[in-house]
Design a protein around this motif. Structure first.
Motif, PDB file in Angstrom:
ATOM      1  N   SER A 104       0.836  -1.195   0.000  1.00  0.00           N
ATOM      2  CA  SER A 104       0.000   0.000   0.000  1.00  0.00           C
ATOM      3  C   SER A 104       0.871   1.245   0.000  1.00  0.00           C
ATOM      4  CB  SER A 104      -0.914   0.000   1.232  1.00  0.00           C
ATOM      5  OG  SER A 104      -0.146   0.224   2.398  1.00  0.00           O
ATOM      6  N   VAL A 105       0.259   2.386  -0.232  1.00  0.00           N
ATOM      7  CA  VAL A 105       0.982   3.652  -0.202  1.00  0.00           C
ATOM      8  C   VAL A 105       1.563   3.883   1.190  1.00  0.00           C
ATOM      9  CG1 VAL A 105       0.745   6.148  -0.417  1.00  0.00           C
ATOM     10  CG2 VAL A 105      -0.375   4.645  -2.066  1.00  0.00           C
ATOM     11  N   ASP A 106       0.809   3.523   2.225  1.00  0.00           N
ATOM     12  CA  ASP A 106       1.311   3.673   3.595  1.00  0.00           C
ATOM     13  C   ASP A 106       2.549   2.812   3.830  1.00  0.00           C
ATOM     14  OD1 ASP A 106      -0.596   5.534   4.358  1.00  0.00           O
ATOM     15  OD2 ASP A 106      -2.015   3.989   5.019  1.00  0.00           O
ATOM     16  N   ASP A 107       2.540   1.582   3.294  1.00  0.00           N
ATOM     17  CA  ASP A 107       3.715   0.719   3.427  1.00  0.00           C
ATOM     18  C   ASP A 107       4.916   1.335   2.725  1.00  0.00           C
ATOM     19  OD1 ASP A 107       2.262  -1.154   4.847  1.00  0.00           O
ATOM     20  OD2 ASP A 107       1.784  -2.349   3.056  1.00  0.00           O
ATOM     21  N   LEU A 109       5.473   4.540   2.130  1.00  0.00           N
ATOM     22  CA  LEU A 109       5.931   5.706   2.888  1.00  0.00           C
ATOM     23  C   LEU A 109       6.722   5.288   4.125  1.00  0.00           C
ATOM     24  CD1 LEU A 109       2.840   8.085   2.603  1.00  0.00           C
ATOM     25  CD2 LEU A 109       5.078   8.344   1.537  1.00  0.00           C
ATOM     26  N   ARG A 110       6.300   4.208   4.784  1.00  0.00           N
ATOM     27  CA  ARG A 110       7.028   3.734   5.969  1.00  0.00           C
ATOM     28  C   ARG A 110       8.403   3.183   5.593  1.00  0.00           C
ATOM     29  NH1 ARG A 110       1.919   2.423   7.833  1.00  0.00           N
ATOM     30  NH2 ARG A 110       1.927   0.358   6.917  1.00  0.00           N
TER      31      ARG A 110
END
Length: 157
Positions: A104-107, A109-110
């Motif tokens: 995901s985009v969150d993954d 970014l992390r």
């Protein structure tokens, strides 16, 4: 003793100029840029030690300082090769982080570093119009400084 202190000053000048180029014109260093600085600090410390050591050990400390400068030059050769696309960088910090399928985009970014890094294969030029990257200028400086250090050591400073 005086030439040992001159070598220490010249060795310390390289990473200080690099730091200044980050602050003043705002050039961003890559991981290989940062690696090139450490041998200069070692060379400066060895040259200061040479100034404080008895004469019989002074030559050996200066030779060790010259070797440290050559290590920075060797890293610069590696860096120039990465900039020119001759080989990939061996440092993981110079490469893009792996992306898992279906992330995901969150993954994504992390997985990014907290501070943006400059890619190692992107050359940085200090002087506009001069086709010498910072890595190439470091290579030239390291070769010249090493020659100077070894000539001082050969005179049995």
């Amino acid at each position: 003793m005086m030439s040992s202190l001159m070598v220490a000053g010249l060795a310390a000048a390289a990473p200080l100029i690099a730091l200044g180029s980050e602050r003043w014109p705002g050039l961003a260093p890559c991981a290989l840029c940062l690696w090139q600085r450490w041998p200069y600090w070692v060379a400066a410390a060895l040259a200061v030690a040479a100034a404080l050591l008895p004469a019989r050990w002074r030559v050996w400390a200066l030779r060790a300082a010259g070797l440290a400068v050559l290590v920075s030059g060797a890293i610069a050769v590696l860096h120039v090769g990465v900039e020119q696309g001759w080989w990939p960088s061996p440092l993981p910090a110079c490469q893009a982080p792996p992306v898992a399928a279906g992330a995901s985009v969150d993954d994504l970014l992390r997985s990014l570093n907290p501070a943006p890094n400059k890619p190692c294969d992107e050359a940085t030029y200090l002087i506009p119009g001069l086709p010498l990257s910072m890595a190439m200028m470091n290579l030239i400086y390291a070769a010249g400084l090493a020659a100077f250090v070894f000539s001082r050591a050969a005179r049995r400073v």
